[in-house]
Enzyme design. Structure first.
Site, PDB file in Angstrom:
ATOM      1  N   THR A 247       0.817  -1.226   0.000  1.00  0.00           N
ATOM      2  CA  THR A 247       0.000   0.000   0.000  1.00  0.00           C
ATOM      3  C   THR A 247       0.839   1.258   0.000  1.00  0.00           C
ATOM      4  O   THR A 247       0.362   2.314   0.378  1.00  0.00           O
ATOM      5  CB  THR A 247      -0.933   0.031   1.223  1.00  0.00           C
TER       6      THR A 247
ATOM      7  N   GLU B 170       2.054   0.416  10.800  1.00  0.00           N
ATOM      8  CA  GLU B 170       0.982   0.141  11.764  1.00  0.00           C
ATOM      9  C   GLU B 170       1.479  -0.808  12.848  1.00  0.00           C
ATOM     10  O   GLU B 170       1.924  -1.914  12.560  1.00  0.00           O
ATOM     11  CB  GLU B 170      -0.212  -0.502  11.063  1.00  0.00           C
TER      12      GLU B 170
END
Length: 164
Positions: free
Chosen positions: A17, A103
């Protein structure tokens, strides 16, 4: 050269991503710029992982407008080597920032493989260790366990052995 990148999760393999944009005012032949970018991505963005998951949204773009007024840089010249070194640096630093901002990331590890038979073997070994959940668990718990690292390398070796 300047650059910016975005990514947070699903950072493996091959960018996932991640979106990165690099700009320069260098005058450079299109094919040379493309080759330099591919080399830089191979050493940077394609060598990072956060969670081992992948997605369909990934891109690294480089733009060069020629405003610097330099003679055009072409393949095989000292100018190409100098530009490649600078582009590698920018891409590696951006890639490291992506990992640090991942993350749930609380640690940053840089894996260096020495003595591999080839660059590809070193790449496979590094990614086997980096993507091992047991290795990640050990470092997250601040208990770096050499056995887990060796296990990750051993599993990788068995995969190669079966493929041969």
């Amino acid at each position: 050269l300047g650059g910016m990148a975005k990514g947070s999760g699903m950072i493996a393999p091959h960018l996932a991503t991640l979106l990165a944009f690099i700009t320069s005012d260098i005058k450079i032949e299109k094919g040379c710029l493309k080759t330099c970018l591919q080399r830089a991505v191979d050493k940077s963005f394609d060598m990072i992982t956060v969670d081992g998951d992948t997605s369909t949204n990934d891109m690294v773009a480089v733009l060069a407008n020629g405003a610097a007024g330099n003679d055009e840089v072409v393949s095989g010249t000292p100018g190409e080597a100098l530009f490649q070194e600078a582009l590698n640096h920018v891409c590696i630093e951006l890639a490291k920032m992506i990992v640090k901002d991942g993350e749930g990331a609380t640690k940053f590890l840089e894996i260096r493989i020495k003595g591999a038979a080839s660059q590809e073997d070193a790449r496979k070994a590094a990614m086997a260790v980096a993507n091992s959940n047991l290795v990640k668990t050990a470092f997250f718990g601040e208990d770096p366990n050499w056995g887990r690292i060796i296990c990750a390398l051993g599993i990788m070796y068995r995969r190669w052995d079966r493929a041969a």
